[in-house]
Write a protein that holds these residues in place. Structure first.
Motif, PDB file in Angstrom:
ATOM      1  N   PHE A  12       0.973  -1.071  -0.096  1.00 57.54           N
ATOM      2  CA  PHE A  12      -0.012  -0.282  -0.042  1.00 57.54           C
ATOM      3  C   PHE A  12       0.768   1.238  -0.031  1.00 57.54           C
ATOM      4  O   PHE A  12       0.665   2.295  -0.700  1.00 57.54           O
ATOM      5  N   GLY A  13       1.877   1.177   0.712  1.00 57.99           N
ATOM      6  CA  GLY A  13       3.038   2.347   0.766  1.00 57.99           C
ATOM      7  C   GLY A  13       3.573   2.883  -0.606  1.00 57.99           C
ATOM      8  O   GLY A  13       3.721   3.709  -0.823  1.00 57.99           O
ATOM      9  N   THR A  14       3.994   1.512  -1.314  1.00 59.67           N
ATOM     10  CA  THR A  14       4.335   1.933  -2.491  1.00 59.67           C
ATOM     11  C   THR A  14       3.449   2.248  -3.358  1.00 59.67           C
ATOM     12  O   THR A  14       3.660   3.187  -4.174  1.00 59.67           O
ATOM     13  N   ILE A  15       2.200   1.931  -3.322  1.00 61.22           N
ATOM     14  CA  ILE A  15       1.033   2.603  -4.189  1.00 61.22           C
ATOM     15  C   ILE A  15       0.826   4.118  -3.918  1.00 61.22           C
ATOM     16  O   ILE A  15       0.599   4.748  -4.713  1.00 61.22           O
ATOM     17  N   VAL A  16       0.801   4.274  -2.651  1.00 59.60           N
ATOM     18  CA  VAL A  16       0.626   5.760  -2.145  1.00 59.60           C
ATOM     19  C   VAL A  16       1.752   6.681  -2.762  1.00 59.60           C
ATOM     20  O   VAL A  16       1.850   7.578  -3.558  1.00 59.60           O
ATOM     21  N   ILE A  17       2.970   6.288  -2.733  1.00 62.15           N
ATOM     22  CA  ILE A  17       4.208   6.886  -3.113  1.00 62.15           C
ATOM     23  C   ILE A  17       4.089   6.926  -4.671  1.00 62.15           C
ATOM     24  O   ILE A  17       4.360   8.174  -5.229  1.00 62.15           O
ATOM     25  N   GLY A  18       3.683   5.800  -5.357  1.00 63.96           N
ATOM     26  CA  GLY A  18       3.737   6.042  -6.627  1.00 63.96           C
ATOM     27  C   GLY A  18       2.508   6.663  -7.293  1.00 63.96           C
ATOM     28  O   GLY A  18       2.768   7.697  -8.242  1.00 63.96           O
ATOM     29  N   THR A  19       1.434   6.843  -6.741  1.00 60.68           N
ATOM     30  CA  THR A  19       0.406   7.569  -7.137  1.00 60.68           C
ATOM     31  C   THR A  19       0.562   9.009  -6.832  1.00 60.68           C
ATOM     32  O   THR A  19      -0.120   9.707  -7.445  1.00 60.68           O
ATOM     33  N   GLY A  20       1.391   9.293  -5.812  1.00 56.46           N
ATOM     34  CA  GLY A  20       1.875  10.765  -5.277  1.00 56.46           C
ATOM     35  C   GLY A  20       2.612  11.230  -6.265  1.00 56.46           C
ATOM     36  O   GLY A  20       2.417  12.391  -6.912  1.00 56.46           O
ATOM     37  N   ALA A  21       3.472  10.463  -6.914  1.00 56.82           N
ATOM     38  CA  ALA A  21       4.312  10.912  -7.938  1.00 56.82           C
ATOM     39  C   ALA A  21       3.449  11.316  -9.194  1.00 56.82           C
ATOM     40  O   ALA A  21       3.878  12.290  -9.852  1.00 56.82           O
ATOM     41  N   LEU A  22       2.706  10.368  -9.457  1.00 59.50           N
ATOM     42  CA  LEU A  22       1.832  10.602 -10.646  1.00 59.50           C
ATOM     43  C   LEU A  22       0.801  11.696 -10.467  1.00 59.50           C
ATOM     44  O   LEU A  22       0.796  12.462 -11.473  1.00 59.50           O
TER      45      LEU A  22
END
Length: 130
Positions: A12-22
């Motif tokens: 989930f943390g990886t998803i949050v970081i990735g979507t934050g960058a997006l």
């Protein structure tokens, strides 16, 4: 079961970081900060829900265990936000709590709600189909 749940939370943390960058790179310039935040949060909530359902169906916890997993995910998320952003990065409490203010269009509570209830609902669904 709870170690596996903690590992899923790291995803989930990886998803949050990735979507934050997006969100910062693509959405904010096109939609503005507020709408980009809302779209990004919706995307995070949807991805968390999909992963939570897949994980719950594979693990097959009881509904009570699934609710405990959801509580664990929410507790880990809030602890990370407080520990990393407030105590680590020095973000003021008012700024940190602002993302929880639905009345101001901030939707982060949606992600926490999805983390909390999705495992329980998925576990009940699996039990009803057996």
């Amino acid at each position: 079961m709870f170690i596996k749940s903690a590992l899923v939370w790291l995803l989930f943390g990886t998803i949050v970081i990735g979507t934050g960058a997006l969100r910062q790179a693509i959405l904010v310039p096109r939609l503005g900060e507020q709408l980009a935040h809302q779209v990004g949060t919706g995307l995070v909530a949807a991805l968390v829900a999909v992963i939570a359902v897949i994980f719950t169906r594979a693990l097959r916890p009881t509904p009570t265990e699934a609710l405990t997993i959801g509580l664990l995910w929410v507790a880990m998320t809030v602890a990370f936000e407080v520990g990393f952003f407030h105590f680590g990065a020095g973000v003021a409490w008012s700024k940190l709590l602002d993302d929880y203010n639905i009345l101001r269009g901030r939707l982060w509570l949606l992600v926490l709600l999805v983390q909390l209830v999705t495992p329980y609902l998925a576990a009940r669904s699996v039990r009803q189909t057996l």
